[in-house]
Motif scaffolding. Structure first.
Motif, PDB file in Angstrom:
ATOM      1  N   ARG A 106     -11.889 -31.525 -17.107  1.00  0.00           N
ATOM      2  CA  ARG A 106     -11.575 -32.774 -16.422  1.00  0.00           C
ATOM      3  C   ARG A 106     -10.081 -32.833 -16.103  1.00  0.00           C
ATOM      4  NH1 ARG A 106     -12.423 -35.982 -12.574  1.00  0.00           N
ATOM      5  NH2 ARG A 106     -11.794 -38.157 -12.895  1.00  0.00           N
ATOM      6  N   TYR A 107      -9.247 -32.306 -17.004  1.00  0.00           N
ATOM      7  CA  TYR A 107      -7.813 -32.222 -16.733  1.00  0.00           C
ATOM      8  C   TYR A 107      -7.559 -31.403 -15.472  1.00  0.00           C
ATOM      9  CZ  TYR A 107      -3.228 -29.986 -16.992  1.00  0.00           C
ATOM     10  OH  TYR A 107      -1.994 -29.467 -16.682  1.00  0.00           O
ATOM     11  N   ILE A 108      -8.231 -30.258 -15.356  1.00  0.00           N
ATOM     12  CA  ILE A 108      -8.023 -29.394 -14.192  1.00  0.00           C
ATOM     13  C   ILE A 108      -8.502 -30.086 -12.918  1.00  0.00           C
ATOM     14  CG2 ILE A 108      -8.727 -27.212 -13.128  1.00  0.00           C
ATOM     15  CD1 ILE A 108      -8.734 -25.972 -15.890  1.00  0.00           C
ATOM     16  N   GLU A 109      -9.596 -30.849 -13.012  1.00  0.00           N
ATOM     17  CA  GLU A 109     -10.098 -31.566 -11.840  1.00  0.00           C
ATOM     18  C   GLU A 109      -9.099 -32.591 -11.313  1.00  0.00           C
ATOM     19  OE1 GLU A 109     -13.774 -33.325 -12.959  1.00  0.00           O
ATOM     20  OE2 GLU A 109     -14.970 -31.532 -12.518  1.00  0.00           O
ATOM     21  N   LEU A 110      -8.254 -33.121 -12.197  1.00  0.00           N
ATOM     22  CA  LEU A 110      -7.285 -34.138 -11.791  1.00  0.00           C
ATOM     23  C   LEU A 110      -6.034 -33.536 -11.173  1.00  0.00           C
ATOM     24  CD1 LEU A 110      -7.621 -36.609 -14.812  1.00  0.00           C
ATOM     25  CD2 LEU A 110      -8.533 -36.879 -12.496  1.00  0.00           C
ATOM     26  N   LEU A 111      -5.932 -32.209 -11.158  1.00  0.00           N
ATOM     27  CA  LEU A 111      -4.812 -31.550 -10.484  1.00  0.00           C
ATOM     28  C   LEU A 111      -5.119 -31.471  -8.989  1.00  0.00           C
ATOM     29  CD1 LEU A 111      -4.145 -28.545 -12.909  1.00  0.00           C
ATOM     30  CD2 LEU A 111      -2.976 -30.767 -12.863  1.00  0.00           C
TER      31      LEU A 111
ATOM     32  N   CYS B 173       1.760 -44.330 -16.461  1.00  0.00           N
ATOM     33  CA  CYS B 173       2.338 -42.997 -16.274  1.00  0.00           C
ATOM     34  C   CYS B 173       3.861 -43.099 -16.213  1.00  0.00           C
ATOM     35  CB  CYS B 173       1.784 -42.364 -15.003  1.00  0.00           C
ATOM     36  SG  CYS B 173       2.499 -40.754 -14.604  1.00  0.00           S
ATOM     37  N   HIS B 174       4.533 -42.256 -16.962  1.00  0.00           N
ATOM     38  CA  HIS B 174       5.995 -42.306 -17.026  1.00  0.00           C
ATOM     39  C   HIS B 174       6.633 -41.961 -15.679  1.00  0.00           C
ATOM     40  CE1 HIS B 174       9.877 -42.319 -18.980  1.00  0.00           C
ATOM     41  NE2 HIS B 174      10.136 -41.093 -18.566  1.00  0.00           N
ATOM     42  N   ARG B 175       5.895 -41.239 -14.829  1.00  0.00           N
ATOM     43  CA  ARG B 175       6.453 -40.845 -13.538  1.00  0.00           C
ATOM     44  C   ARG B 175       6.100 -41.818 -12.418  1.00  0.00           C
ATOM     45  NH1 ARG B 175       8.529 -37.003 -10.247  1.00  0.00           N
ATOM     46  NH2 ARG B 175       7.520 -36.670  -8.229  1.00  0.00           N
ATOM     47  N   CYS B 176       4.786 -42.053 -12.206  1.00  0.00           N
ATOM     48  CA  CYS B 176       4.373 -42.885 -11.068  1.00  0.00           C
ATOM     49  C   CYS B 176       4.221 -44.350 -11.429  1.00  0.00           C
ATOM     50  CB  CYS B 176       3.069 -42.357 -10.476  1.00  0.00           C
ATOM     51  SG  CYS B 176       1.625 -42.595 -11.541  1.00  0.00           S
ATOM     52  N   GLN B 177       4.267 -44.683 -12.729  1.00  0.00           N
ATOM     53  CA  GLN B 177       4.178 -46.057 -13.228  1.00  0.00           C
ATOM     54  C   GLN B 177       2.823 -46.709 -13.005  1.00  0.00           C
ATOM     55  OE1 GLN B 177       6.699 -47.269 -15.115  1.00  0.00           O
ATOM     56  NE2 GLN B 177       7.583 -45.232 -14.778  1.00  0.00           N
ATOM     57  N   LEU B 178       1.843 -45.960 -12.539  1.00  0.00           N
ATOM     58  CA  LEU B 178       0.505 -46.511 -12.399  1.00  0.00           C
ATOM     59  C   LEU B 178      -0.187 -46.508 -13.765  1.00  0.00           C
ATOM     60  CD1 LEU B 178      -0.676 -44.824  -9.072  1.00  0.00           C
ATOM     61  CD2 LEU B 178       0.179 -47.165  -9.407  1.00  0.00           C
ATOM     62  N   PRO B 179      -1.082 -47.470 -14.000  1.00  0.00           N
ATOM     63  CA  PRO B 179      -1.713 -47.551 -15.330  1.00  0.00           C
ATOM     64  C   PRO B 179      -2.589 -46.343 -15.625  1.00  0.00           C
ATOM     65  CG  PRO B 179      -2.762 -49.071 -13.792  1.00  0.00           C
ATOM     66  CD  PRO B 179      -1.550 -48.552 -13.100  1.00  0.00           C
ATOM     67  N   MET B 180      -2.655 -45.982 -16.901  1.00  0.00           N
ATOM     68  CA  MET B 180      -3.533 -44.907 -17.340  1.00  0.00           C
ATOM     69  C   MET B 180      -4.951 -45.465 -17.480  1.00  0.00           C
ATOM     70  SD  MET B 180      -1.113 -42.717 -17.537  1.00  0.00           S
ATOM     71  CE  MET B 180      -2.007 -41.298 -18.130  1.00  0.00           C
TER      72      MET B 180
ATOM     73  N   ARG C 114       8.416 -34.272 -27.571  1.00  0.00           N
ATOM     74  CA  ARG C 114       9.846 -34.586 -27.576  1.00  0.00           C
ATOM     75  C   ARG C 114      10.157 -35.890 -26.845  1.00  0.00           C
ATOM     76  NH1 ARG C 114      12.878 -30.577 -29.780  1.00  0.00           N
ATOM     77  NH2 ARG C 114      12.023 -28.454 -29.771  1.00  0.00           N
ATOM     78  N   ALA C 115       9.244 -36.330 -25.995  1.00  0.00           N
ATOM     79  CA  ALA C 115       9.469 -37.580 -25.257  1.00  0.00           C
ATOM     80  C   ALA C 115       9.112 -38.802 -26.081  1.00  0.00           C
ATOM     81  CB  ALA C 115       8.670 -37.569 -23.958  1.00  0.00           C
ATOM     82  N   GLY C 116       8.267 -38.646 -27.102  1.00  0.00           N
ATOM     83  CA  GLY C 116       7.886 -39.778 -27.943  1.00  0.00           C
ATOM     84  C   GLY C 116       6.499 -40.296 -27.622  1.00  0.00           C
ATOM     85  N   TYR C 117       5.997 -41.153 -28.502  1.00  0.00           N
ATOM     86  CA  TYR C 117       4.627 -41.648 -28.398  1.00  0.00           C
ATOM     87  C   TYR C 117       4.448 -42.713 -27.314  1.00  0.00           C
ATOM     88  CZ  TYR C 117       3.710 -39.255 -32.796  1.00  0.00           C
ATOM     89  OH  TYR C 117       3.561 -38.303 -33.749  1.00  0.00           O
ATOM     90  N   ASP C 118       5.537 -43.197 -26.763  1.00  0.00           N
ATOM     91  CA  ASP C 118       5.413 -44.280 -25.784  1.00  0.00           C
ATOM     92  C   ASP C 118       5.334 -43.775 -24.350  1.00  0.00           C
ATOM     93  OD1 ASP C 118       8.018 -43.310 -25.957  1.00  0.00           O
ATOM     94  OD2 ASP C 118       8.904 -45.196 -25.246  1.00  0.00           O
ATOM     95  N   LYS C 119       5.223 -42.473 -24.159  1.00  0.00           N
ATOM     96  CA  LYS C 119       5.221 -41.915 -22.807  1.00  0.00           C
ATOM     97  C   LYS C 119       4.003 -41.028 -22.596  1.00  0.00           C
ATOM     98  CE  LYS C 119      10.293 -41.874 -22.550  1.00  0.00           C
ATOM     99  NZ  LYS C 119      10.467 -42.424 -23.920  1.00  0.00           N
ATOM    100  N   LEU C 120       3.328 -41.249 -21.472  1.00  0.00           N
ATOM    101  CA  LEU C 120       2.211 -40.432 -21.049  1.00  0.00           C
ATOM    102  C   LEU C 120       2.366 -40.113 -19.567  1.00  0.00           C
ATOM    103  CD1 LEU C 120      -0.897 -42.132 -22.742  1.00  0.00           C
ATOM    104  CD2 LEU C 120       0.209 -40.000 -23.415  1.00  0.00           C
ATOM    105  N   TRP C 121       1.729 -39.037 -19.131  1.00  0.00           N
ATOM    106  CA  TRP C 121       1.763 -38.636 -17.732  1.00  0.00           C
ATOM    107  C   TRP C 121       0.353 -38.344 -17.246  1.00  0.00           C
ATOM    108  CZ3 TRP C 121       5.519 -37.460 -21.164  1.00  0.00           C
ATOM    109  CH2 TRP C 121       6.866 -37.624 -20.787  1.00  0.00           C
ATOM    110  N   HIS C 122       0.083 -38.683 -15.989  1.00  0.00           N
ATOM    111  CA  HIS C 122      -1.120 -38.173 -15.356  1.00  0.00           C
ATOM    112  C   HIS C 122      -0.984 -36.650 -15.246  1.00  0.00           C
ATOM    113  CE1 HIS C 122      -1.274 -42.354 -13.477  1.00  0.00           C
ATOM    114  NE2 HIS C 122      -2.418 -42.247 -14.140  1.00  0.00           N
ATOM    115  N   PRO C 123      -2.082 -35.888 -15.294  1.00  0.00           N
ATOM    116  CA  PRO C 123      -1.983 -34.430 -15.174  1.00  0.00           C
ATOM    117  C   PRO C 123      -1.189 -33.972 -13.960  1.00  0.00           C
ATOM    118  CG  PRO C 123      -4.180 -35.005 -15.896  1.00  0.00           C
ATOM    119  CD  PRO C 123      -3.475 -36.313 -15.614  1.00  0.00           C
ATOM    120  N   ALA C 124      -1.375 -34.613 -12.810  1.00  0.00           N
ATOM    121  CA  ALA C 124      -0.667 -34.201 -11.595  1.00  0.00           C
ATOM    122  C   ALA C 124       0.775 -34.694 -11.566  1.00  0.00           C
ATOM    123  CB  ALA C 124      -1.402 -34.716 -10.361  1.00  0.00           C
TER     124      ALA C 124
END
Length: 536
Positions: free
Chosen positions: A216-221, A349-356, A367-377
């Motif tokens: 599913r991760y690969i599908e989101l790329l 998402c830490h980059r696009c700011q859209l909700p996860m 290294r970024a910490g628990y408060d940051k997530l990114w969409h796969p792309a």
């Protein structure tokens, strides 16, 4: 002849892919020949990644050395032959049986393993991994002894139904016929059914997690970035591996003539980024982050291996497909984050700011910490915005970098040899940095200090090479125009800005500062001259 071949082999033995065809220049390149200090082909000036060179072994050794002496030792293995650390890239091949048109037939029973998201099926059936994490419901409990999983049958005296489920088949239910005594369940012989199996090989997939979540991760790329063997996505990964993680950024032996002092500085630089910046992204589910962060605190995992999946009691290693339950909180089991997708908590998402979205894989960087997530792309370098190859990142001042651009943020990079500069003395020219000995002609390698040069395609070229290979010719005298000479250009045609060249092709009138018309490379001063030329 034998001696000549042997000598050539010895000369080119250190060059990986010597003679390989260029994928960009095709027949124009005689074959890959590594420049003795530039990281390009001497024949066509393209990089090694642009040639048909099998780099998998060398790239694995390079990344293995990158992770050596770090917390990510679980990602590498020691080669038995020479003890060199090697990266385990986690290539995955998935066999997906395609549905064929046929009548429903009884199939051998399979057993569901609660909490694992997997079905244990008979070995005769092809393995199947759905592209998305599926939720399975356990079979209804039978009243009686049940055969061990994988035996292909379920015999329960007095049981009303036999549940069977498997990839590409529907559960088959058959009522037991009432008899006066116990009768063993039997299956009527049916014609064998041949499934069409589609095999898909991924050059790389996120290691140590549930396979369906990895797919599913690969599908989101983006489609053109998915590392499927034999596609543009696999070629993209190959090129990014070479570009983002240059081996000459970490290994002094790959650099050109470093002094002992420069070697020491480079070793200190490598040790610093391994301790402070290097990391590997992990796949998690947004809804699990809050709970796991509270359980793990800010310490992260303590075990060796891929670093930093929050809340994982043990850290999996690449290729361990069976540790999805331990590391991902039973991903794929009923009720484990597979509810309808939608925004979860306060994570964006830490980059696009859209909700996860709930149930969708997200990338976590320790290294970024628990408060940051990114969409796969969105897990990309902040400088080149390319996907971070195999989720290998460098964290600095709140930003993700690929290895190359992290190095550029720490040290100047020589535009000639592509190496980081650890010397205190270097030159700056044309907006780039250069080792003093590497500010050379891009064509003939002569030193340009104090010499006239011309920038051609952002590369410095000496005057003789410019006149021979790059200079445009005057449409009037047919001689090449020197770089310092004044010229007049019109469309694809060029002239010396001199009376004897820039003149009317009919009456020889000098056209410097005058109105003119051009016709098939000829200069004309008036309509009358045009009529004369046309008539003749």
């Amino acid at each position: 002849l034998f001696v000549e071949k042997k000598m050539k082999f010895i000369t080119l033995g250190h060059e990986i892919g010597a003679g390989a065809a260029c994928l960009k220049c095709k027949d124009k390149c005689e074959g890959f020949e590594l420049h003795f200090w530039r990281k390009i082909c001497r024949n066509c000036k393209c990089g090694v990644e642009d040639h048909d060179v099998q780099l998998e072994t060398e790239e694995n050794k390079k990344v293995g050395k990158l992770f050596e002496d770090t917390k990510y030792t679980g990602l590498i293995a020691k080669l038995k032959r020479d003890g060199i650390p090697s990266y385990r890239g986690n290539q995955v091949t998935i066999c997906i049986p395609a549905t064929t048109v046929s009548t429903a037939t009884p199939v051998p029973a399979a057993s569901f393993i609660p909490g694992s998201g997997q079905i244990s099926a008979p070995s005769a059936q092809p393995a199947y991994s759905p592209p998305t994490a599926a939720v399975h419901s356990p079979a209804s409990p039978a009243t009686g002894p049940t055969a061990a999983p994988g035996t292909g049958s379920t015999a329960a005296p007095g049981a009303g139904h036999t549940a069977a489920s498997g990839p590409g088949h529907s559960a088959v239910s058959s009522a037991a016929t009432p008899t006066k005594g116990p009768v063993a369940a039997t299956t009527a012989p049916v014609p064998a059914k041949t499934d069409v199996v589609k095999s898909v090989t991924y050059e790389w997939a996120p290691p140590g997690i549930n396979q369906s979540l990895a797919l599913r991760y690969i599908e989101l790329l983006p489609p053109e970035r998915r590392p499927i063997a034999g596609t543009a996505g696999a070629d993209y990964r190959k090129k990014q591996m070479a570009k983002q993680l240059p081996d000459h950024d970490q290994d002094p032996e790959r650099c050109h003539e470093l002094s002992p002092g420069e070697v020491k500085q480079m070793q200190q630089y490598v040790r610093k980024y391994k301790d402070e910046a290097l990391g590997v992204g992990d796949i998690t589910l947004p809804e699990e982050m809050g709970q796991q962060a509270g359980m793990a605190g800010e310490k992260g995992p303590q075990g060796p291996g891929a670093g930093g999946k929050p809340g994982a009691g043990t850290t999996g290693t690449p290729g361990d497909k069976g540790d999805a339950v331990a590391t991902m909180g039973k991903v794929g089991s009923p009720g484990a984050g597979m509810s309808p997708a939608g925004p979860v908590g306060n994570y964006s998402c830490h980059r696009c700011q859209l909700p996860m979205k709930k149930g969708e894989p997200a990338v976590y960087a320790e290294r970024a910490g628990y408060d940051k997530l990114w969409h796969p792309a969105c897990f990309v370098c902040c400088t080149c915005t390319e996907l971070l190859v195999d989720m290998i990142y460098f964290w600095k001042k709140g930003q993700l970098y690929c290895g190359r651009h992290y190095g550029d943020s720490e040290k100047p990079r020589c535009a000639g040899c592509d190496e980081l500069i650890f010397s205190n003395e270097y030159t700056q020219a044309e907006g780039h940095n250069w080792h003093l000995k590497h500010f050379c002609c891009f064509d003939c390698d002569c030193v340009l200090a104090g010499e006239t040069y011309v920038m051609e395609n952002e590369k410095p070229v000496c005057k003789p090479c410019y006149m021979k290979h790059h200079a445009v010719c005057c449409a009037a005298c047919q001689n090449p125009i020197e770089p310092e000479a004044q010229r007049v250009s019109y469309g694809e045609h060029h002239w010396h800005a001199e009376p004897q060249c820039f003149q009317c092709s009919c009456c020889s009138k000098c056209l410097m500062g005058q109105r003119f018309m051009a016709m098939q490379g000829m200069l004309l001063c008036s309509v009358e001259c045009k009529k004369k030329i046309t008539a003749s």
